[in-house]
Design an enzyme around this catalytic site. Structure first.
Site, PDB file in Angstrom:
ATOM      1  N   ASN A  42      -2.086  -5.293  -4.340  1.00  0.00           N
ATOM      2  CA  ASN A  42      -0.792  -5.890  -4.790  1.00  0.00           C
ATOM      3  C   ASN A  42      -0.732  -7.323  -3.995  1.00  0.00           C
ATOM      4  O   ASN A  42      -1.214  -7.364  -3.066  1.00  0.00           O
ATOM      5  CB  ASN A  42       0.531  -5.405  -4.826  1.00  0.00           C
ATOM      6  CG  ASN A  42       1.006  -4.883  -3.096  1.00  0.00           C
ATOM      7  OD1 ASN A  42       1.090  -5.815  -2.315  1.00  0.00           O
ATOM      8  ND2 ASN A  42       0.835  -3.640  -2.966  1.00  0.00           N
ATOM      9  N   ASN A  92       4.403   7.811  -5.264  1.00  0.00           N
ATOM     10  CA  ASN A  92       3.604   7.429  -6.327  1.00  0.00           C
ATOM     11  C   ASN A  92       2.572   8.303  -7.017  1.00  0.00           C
ATOM     12  O   ASN A  92       2.257   8.121  -8.235  1.00  0.00           O
ATOM     13  CB  ASN A  92       2.710   6.295  -5.772  1.00  0.00           C
ATOM     14  CG  ASN A  92       3.306   5.005  -5.063  1.00  0.00           C
ATOM     15  OD1 ASN A  92       2.775   4.147  -4.284  1.00  0.00           O
ATOM     16  ND2 ASN A  92       4.575   4.626  -5.566  1.00  0.00           N
ATOM     17  N   ARG A 116      -6.875   4.702  -5.087  1.00  0.00           N
ATOM     18  CA  ARG A 116      -5.952   5.725  -4.835  1.00  0.00           C
ATOM     19  C   ARG A 116      -5.767   6.855  -5.540  1.00  0.00           C
ATOM     20  O   ARG A 116      -5.147   7.882  -5.645  1.00  0.00           O
ATOM     21  CB  ARG A 116      -4.662   4.893  -5.109  1.00  0.00           C
ATOM     22  CG  ARG A 116      -4.115   3.757  -4.260  1.00  0.00           C
ATOM     23  CD  ARG A 116      -2.673   3.374  -4.167  1.00  0.00           C
ATOM     24  NE  ARG A 116      -1.801   4.486  -3.676  1.00  0.00           N
ATOM     25  CZ  ARG A 116      -0.366   4.520  -3.515  1.00  0.00           C
ATOM     26  NH1 ARG A 116       0.119   3.414  -4.138  1.00  0.00           N
ATOM     27  NH2 ARG A 116       0.024   5.645  -2.997  1.00  0.00           N
ATOM     28  N   ARG A 167       1.756  -1.144 -12.985  1.00  0.00           N
ATOM     29  CA  ARG A 167       1.038   0.081 -12.661  1.00  0.00           C
ATOM     30  C   ARG A 167       1.337   1.333 -13.696  1.00  0.00           C
ATOM     31  O   ARG A 167       0.447   2.295 -13.409  1.00  0.00           O
ATOM     32  CB  ARG A 167       1.674   0.315 -11.147  1.00  0.00           C
ATOM     33  CG  ARG A 167       1.413  -0.539 -10.218  1.00  0.00           C
ATOM     34  CD  ARG A 167      -0.104  -0.733  -9.595  1.00  0.00           C
ATOM     35  NE  ARG A 167      -0.381  -1.475  -8.601  1.00  0.00           N
ATOM     36  CZ  ARG A 167      -0.244  -0.965  -7.295  1.00  0.00           C
ATOM     37  NH1 ARG A 167       0.046   0.172  -7.019  1.00  0.00           N
ATOM     38  NH2 ARG A 167      -0.454  -1.843  -6.410  1.00  0.00           N
ATOM     39  N   HIS A 196       6.150  -2.448  -9.180  1.00  0.00           N
ATOM     40  CA  HIS A 196       6.933  -1.135  -9.306  1.00  0.00           C
ATOM     41  C   HIS A 196       8.204  -1.198  -9.524  1.00  0.00           C
ATOM     42  O   HIS A 196       8.911  -2.046  -8.752  1.00  0.00           O
ATOM     43  CB  HIS A 196       6.666  -0.288  -8.012  1.00  0.00           C
ATOM     44  CG  HIS A 196       5.149   0.579  -7.733  1.00  0.00           C
ATOM     45  ND1 HIS A 196       4.590   1.097  -6.740  1.00  0.00           N
ATOM     46  CD2 HIS A 196       4.416   1.158  -8.960  1.00  0.00           C
ATOM     47  CE1 HIS A 196       3.423   1.633  -7.059  1.00  0.00           C
ATOM     48  NE2 HIS A 196       3.375   1.862  -8.377  1.00  0.00           N
ATOM     49  N   ASP A 198      10.344   0.619  -8.394  1.00  0.00           N
ATOM     50  CA  ASP A 198      11.250   0.879  -7.130  1.00  0.00           C
ATOM     51  C   ASP A 198      11.209  -0.452  -6.196  1.00  0.00           C
ATOM     52  O   ASP A 198      11.747  -0.104  -5.035  1.00  0.00           O
ATOM     53  CB  ASP A 198      10.728   2.168  -6.368  1.00  0.00           C
ATOM     54  CG  ASP A 198       9.332   1.825  -5.496  1.00  0.00           C
ATOM     55  OD1 ASP A 198       8.586   0.726  -5.811  1.00  0.00           O
ATOM     56  OD2 ASP A 198       8.909   3.155  -5.271  1.00  0.00           O
ATOM     57  N   CYS A 292       9.329   4.226  -1.122  1.00  0.00           N
ATOM     58  CA  CYS A 292       8.397   4.798  -1.501  1.00  0.00           C
ATOM     59  C   CYS A 292       7.362   5.561  -0.478  1.00  0.00           C
ATOM     60  O   CYS A 292       6.273   6.057  -0.545  1.00  0.00           O
ATOM     61  CB  CYS A 292       7.343   3.740  -2.239  1.00  0.00           C
ATOM     62  SG  CYS A 292       7.162   2.164  -1.465  1.00  0.00           S
TER      63      CYS A 292
HETATM   64  N1  ARG Z   1      -0.274  -0.698  -1.073  1.00  0.00           N
HETATM   65  C1  ARG Z   1       0.327   0.596  -1.967  1.00  0.00           C
HETATM   66  C2  ARG Z   1       0.100  -0.039  -3.434  1.00  0.00           C
HETATM   67  O1  ARG Z   1      -0.148  -1.114  -3.833  1.00  0.00           O
HETATM   68  C3  ARG Z   1       1.873   0.248  -1.535  1.00  0.00           C
HETATM   69  C4  ARG Z   1       2.426   1.425  -2.690  1.00  0.00           C
HETATM   70  C5  ARG Z   1       4.075   1.100  -2.489  1.00  0.00           C
HETATM   71  N2  ARG Z   1       4.586   1.979  -3.470  1.00  0.00           N
HETATM   72  C6  ARG Z   1       5.926   1.583  -4.252  1.00  0.00           C
HETATM   73  N3  ARG Z   1       6.185   2.644  -4.890  1.00  0.00           N
HETATM   74  N4  ARG Z   1       6.236   0.596  -4.268  1.00  0.00           N
HETATM   75  O2  ARG Z   1      -0.161   1.030  -4.330  1.00  0.00           O
END
Ligand code: ARG
Length: 298
Positions: A42, A92, A116, A167, A196, A198, A292
């Site tokens: 991201n 997540n 991930r 995502r 996201h 959130d 998150c």
């Molecule tokens: N580095 C993680 C990603 O890019 C951060 C996730 C943060 N999660 C969120 N729900 N905003 O997946």
């Protein structure tokens, strides 16, 4: 039957007509033992590879954990996993639900990035141990769905808000709506820094949402304004740099938020919320903050 709503003219209910849901009383946290920035998935992670101060991250995380305990939530902590630096963001990997008759079920995520994907089985184990029924999405049909990063329960109402575009894919919400027998308001996300849901929508109580408006389409904003009578807007600086909308309000009163969101905090207090500020600077380097870094469940 699935109900996925993308514009106000499709709204066939009022908030007051929706079934109520209990507020979650448990919070799952993953220790930041292996947290770091090791890849860029991201825009916030750019330039931050290898830049996490591990001790500071540990410290920040401990403060949050203590605050959930003080709030009276049951805190369930699991160890992180070597090789999965983002597992600490445990909003997540799943989307839990409790049915009318108290049955617990969970939809496991299909993570968008290969880095991930391996986090999901570890989180699934937590649900198995807590007698949740596990639901898997067909990974061949849906390219991605990132759990409560994108699908957020309305406060104490059987209604889901689902973000898509970066995502999670839009199509997944048909299956989620049907599986959970819940209407879904699907909101397209249009700014990759708010990848996201959130990061740009925080549901504070049944009537109040905190948003970053420019992350949404006009149709999405209309839906938000139709269903929430009180919409608090975050500035670009507080939303993008301090992740103001990645706050959490587990009880509809106490808001946990990254420190320094001066303007948003002022508005929150005006609306009667109690603000608790936290330093999540190490986690901001990875594109995440308070919301998150936890999963609320039953
Ligand atoms: N580095 C993680 C990603 O890019 C951060 C996730 C943060 N999660 C969120 N729900 N905003 O997946």
């Amino acid at each position: 039957m699935s109900t996925v709503i993308t514009s106000v003219n499709q709204l066939n209910f009022k908030l007051s007509e929706l079934e109520s849901m209990p507020a979650p009383e448990k919070v799952l946290l993953v220790k930041p033992t292996y947290f770091s920035v090791e890849y860029v998935i991201n825009p916030h992670m750019e330039g931050n590879i290898g830049d996490v101060d591990k001790l500071a991250a540990q410290n920040e995380w401990e403060h949050l954990r203590a605050a959930y305990e003080e709030l009276g939530l049951y805190v369930h902590v699991i160890e992180g996993q070597r090789g999965y630096p983002d597992m600490v963001f445990c909003a997540n990997q799943s989307l839990p639900n409790i049915t009318k008759d108290g049955k617990k079920e969970v939809i496991m995520s299909v993570m968008n990035s290969d880095q991930r994907k391996g986090e999901v089985p570890t989180i699934q184990k937590v649900y198995e141990d807590s007698s949740y029924e596990i639901v898997h999405l067909d990974g061949n049909r849906f390219s991605s769905f990132e759990g409560m990063g994108d699908a957020i329960w309305h406060f104490k109402k059987r209604l889901l808000w689902g973000g898509y575009g970066y995502r999670s894919s839009k199509e997944v919400y048909d299956v989620i709506s049907e599986t959970f027998n819940t209407p879904v308001i699907a909101l397209e996300l249009i700014d990759e820094r708010f990848y996201h849901l959130d990061t740009c929508l925080c549901i504070l109580d049944s009537d109040t949402a905190l948003i970053y408006p420019k992350a949404f389409t006009d149709e999405g904003l209309e839906l938000i304004h139709t269903l929430f009578t009180n919409v608090i807007e975050a500035s670009k600086y507080e939303a993008e740099k301090l992740f103001a909308c990645n706050a959490t309000c587990p009880d509809g009163k106490n808001v946990f938020i990254q420190q320094g969101c001066v303007d948003v905090n002022h508005k929150l207090k005006e609306s009667g919320f109690k603000v608790h500020e936290f330093s999540t600077y190490q986690f901001l380097k990875s594109g995440g903050s308070v919301f998150c870094m936890k999963m609320l469940l039953w």
